[in-house]
Design a protein around this motif. Structure first.
Motif, mmCIF file in Angstrom:
data_model
loop_
_atom_site.group_PDB
_atom_site.id
_atom_site.type_symbol
_atom_site.label_atom_id
_atom_site.label_comp_id
_atom_site.label_asym_id
_atom_site.label_seq_id
_atom_site.Cartn_x
_atom_site.Cartn_y
_atom_site.Cartn_z
ATOM 1 N N ALA A 1 0.814 -1.219 0.000
ATOM 2 C CA ALA A 1 0.000 0.000 0.000
ATOM 3 C C ALA A 1 0.848 1.270 0.000
ATOM 4 C CB ALA A 1 -0.931 0.002 1.209
ATOM 5 N N ILE A 2 2.127 1.142 0.287
ATOM 6 C CA ILE A 2 3.014 2.312 0.303
ATOM 7 C C ILE A 2 3.369 2.666 -1.137
ATOM 8 C CG2 ILE A 2 5.262 3.211 1.032
ATOM 9 C CD1 ILE A 2 5.169 1.073 3.305
ATOM 10 N N PRO A 3 3.110 3.901 -1.539
ATOM 11 C CA PRO A 3 3.470 4.283 -2.911
ATOM 12 C C PRO A 3 4.991 4.268 -3.097
ATOM 13 C CG PRO A 3 2.207 6.036 -1.813
ATOM 14 C CD PRO A 3 2.473 4.981 -0.805
ATOM 15 N N GLN A 4 5.411 3.873 -4.289
ATOM 16 C CA GLN A 4 6.837 3.892 -4.612
ATOM 17 C C GLN A 4 7.357 5.313 -4.486
ATOM 18 O OE1 GLN A 4 8.935 1.237 -5.472
ATOM 19 N NE2 GLN A 4 10.507 2.789 -5.216
ATOM 20 N N GLN A 5 8.495 5.460 -3.870
ATOM 21 C CA GLN A 5 9.109 6.766 -3.675
ATOM 22 C C GLN A 5 10.308 6.907 -4.608
ATOM 23 O OE1 GLN A 5 7.752 9.040 -1.316
ATOM 24 N NE2 GLN A 5 6.169 7.476 -1.495
ATOM 25 N N PRO A 6 10.655 8.142 -4.960
ATOM 26 C CA PRO A 6 11.846 8.327 -5.799
ATOM 27 C C PRO A 6 13.110 8.003 -5.009
ATOM 28 C CG PRO A 6 10.961 10.448 -5.116
ATOM 29 C CD PRO A 6 9.997 9.404 -4.639
ATOM 30 N N GLN A 7 14.167 7.702 -5.730
ATOM 31 C CA GLN A 7 15.445 7.422 -5.086
ATOM 32 C C GLN A 7 15.917 8.654 -4.338
ATOM 33 O OE1 GLN A 7 18.567 6.201 -7.729
ATOM 34 N NE2 GLN A 7 20.063 5.997 -6.096
ATOM 35 N N ARG A 8 16.472 8.407 -3.164
ATOM 36 C CA ARG A 8 16.989 9.504 -2.342
ATOM 37 C C ARG A 8 18.493 9.598 -2.494
ATOM 38 N NH1 ARG A 8 14.271 8.562 3.442
ATOM 39 N NH2 ARG A 8 16.132 9.732 3.979
ATOM 40 N N GLN A 9 18.991 10.791 -2.327
ATOM 41 C CA GLN A 9 20.421 11.023 -2.462
ATOM 42 C C GLN A 9 21.078 11.389 -1.134
ATOM 43 O OE1 GLN A 9 22.041 10.336 -5.274
ATOM 44 N NE2 GLN A 9 20.082 9.731 -6.145
ATOM 45 N N ASP A 10 20.319 11.286 -0.028
ATOM 46 C CA ASP A 10 20.935 11.589 1.260
ATOM 47 C C ASP A 10 21.786 10.410 1.715
ATOM 48 O OD1 ASP A 10 18.520 10.205 1.532
ATOM 49 O OD2 ASP A 10 18.129 10.981 3.519
ATOM 50 N N ILE B 1 23.649 7.282 3.775
ATOM 51 C CA ILE B 1 23.152 5.968 4.179
ATOM 52 C C ILE B 1 22.667 5.966 5.625
ATOM 53 C CG2 ILE B 1 25.408 5.045 4.834
ATOM 54 C CD1 ILE B 1 24.383 2.358 3.584
ATOM 55 N N LEU B 2 23.335 6.700 6.504
ATOM 56 C CA LEU B 2 22.890 6.731 7.897
ATOM 57 C C LEU B 2 21.520 7.391 8.018
ATOM 58 C CD1 LEU B 2 26.217 7.518 9.797
ATOM 59 C CD2 LEU B 2 25.047 5.316 9.533
ATOM 60 N N ASP B 3 21.290 8.429 7.235
ATOM 61 C CA ASP B 3 19.964 9.064 7.230
ATOM 62 C C ASP B 3 18.908 8.097 6.704
ATOM 63 O OD1 ASP B 3 20.915 11.496 8.237
ATOM 64 O OD2 ASP B 3 21.359 12.249 6.225
ATOM 65 N N GLN B 4 19.247 7.367 5.647
ATOM 66 C CA GLN B 4 18.301 6.405 5.085
ATOM 67 C C GLN B 4 18.022 5.273 6.067
ATOM 68 O OE1 GLN B 4 19.099 5.089 1.083
ATOM 69 N NE2 GLN B 4 19.741 7.127 0.424
ATOM 70 N N LEU B 5 19.051 4.793 6.753
ATOM 71 C CA LEU B 5 18.850 3.720 7.728
ATOM 72 C C LEU B 5 18.011 4.190 8.910
ATOM 73 C CD1 LEU B 5 22.341 1.997 7.674
ATOM 74 C CD2 LEU B 5 20.163 1.020 6.903
ATOM 75 N N HIS B 6 18.195 5.438 9.319
ATOM 76 C CA HIS B 6 17.364 5.985 10.396
ATOM 77 C C HIS B 6 15.889 5.977 9.975
ATOM 78 C CE1 HIS B 6 15.881 8.489 13.631
ATOM 79 N NE2 HIS B 6 15.331 9.259 12.720
ATOM 80 N N ASP B 7 15.626 6.422 8.764
ATOM 81 C CA ASP B 7 14.248 6.441 8.272
ATOM 82 C C ASP B 7 13.696 5.024 8.110
ATOM 83 O OD1 ASP B 7 14.453 9.174 8.282
ATOM 84 O OD2 ASP B 7 14.684 9.363 6.111
ATOM 85 N N LEU B 8 14.553 4.097 7.703
ATOM 86 C CA LEU B 8 14.133 2.702 7.584
ATOM 87 C C LEU B 8 13.752 2.133 8.946
ATOM 88 C CD1 LEU B 8 13.772 0.280 5.699
ATOM 89 C CD2 LEU B 8 16.180 -0.268 6.095
ATOM 90 N N ARG B 9 14.471 2.529 9.990
ATOM 91 C CA ARG B 9 14.147 2.088 11.348
ATOM 92 C C ARG B 9 12.762 2.593 11.758
ATOM 93 N NH1 ARG B 9 14.056 4.032 16.331
ATOM 94 N NH2 ARG B 9 14.872 6.050 15.726
ATOM 95 N N VAL B 10 12.468 3.831 11.428
ATOM 96 C CA VAL B 10 11.147 4.391 11.738
ATOM 97 C C VAL B 10 10.059 3.609 10.997
ATOM 98 C CG1 VAL B 10 9.684 6.449 11.517
ATOM 99 C CG2 VAL B 10 12.073 6.682 12.252
ATOM 100 N N ALA B 11 10.304 3.319 9.722
ATOM 101 C CA ALA B 11 9.330 2.560 8.932
ATOM 102 C C ALA B 11 9.161 1.145 9.492
ATOM 103 C CB ALA B 11 9.766 2.509 7.468
ATOM 104 N N ALA B 12 10.258 0.522 9.895
ATOM 105 C CA ALA B 12 10.180 -0.829 10.467
ATOM 106 C C ALA B 12 9.307 -0.831 11.716
ATOM 107 C CB ALA B 12 11.582 -1.353 10.778
ATOM 108 N N ASN B 13 9.464 0.174 12.555
ATOM 109 C CA ASN B 13 8.610 0.270 13.746
ATOM 110 C C ASN B 13 7.143 0.410 13.365
ATOM 111 O OD1 ASN B 13 10.060 0.009 16.232
ATOM 112 N ND2 ASN B 13 11.118 1.911 15.747
#
Length: 59
Positions: A11-20, A22-34
């Motif tokens: 149900a999550i819409p595909q998002q464009p690739q991010r250029q920030d 890896i640590l920022d992306q992993l932080h956001d992935l942790r939030v999504a995992a929760n």
């Protein structure tokens, strides 16, 4: 993967690739995992991120 989690992910819409970084992306992935109830995975990411941020910088 159980059907409920799969449906939530689909149900999550595909998002464009991010250029920030890896640590920022992993932080956001942790939030999504929760949000998806993947608490053990989120805890692992938190531990990895905490240890990475506490490493001394090379001089």
């Amino acid at each position: 993967m159980n059907a409920e989690t799969q449906a939530a992910i689909l149900a999550i819409p595909q998002q464009p690739q991010r250029q920030d970084g890896i640590l920022d992306q992993l932080h956001d992935l942790r939030v999504a995992a929760n949000k998806l109830g993947l608490y053990d995975a989120a805890d692992l990411l938190r531990g990895m991120l905490d240890s990475k941020q506490n490493q001394p910088t090379p001089s």
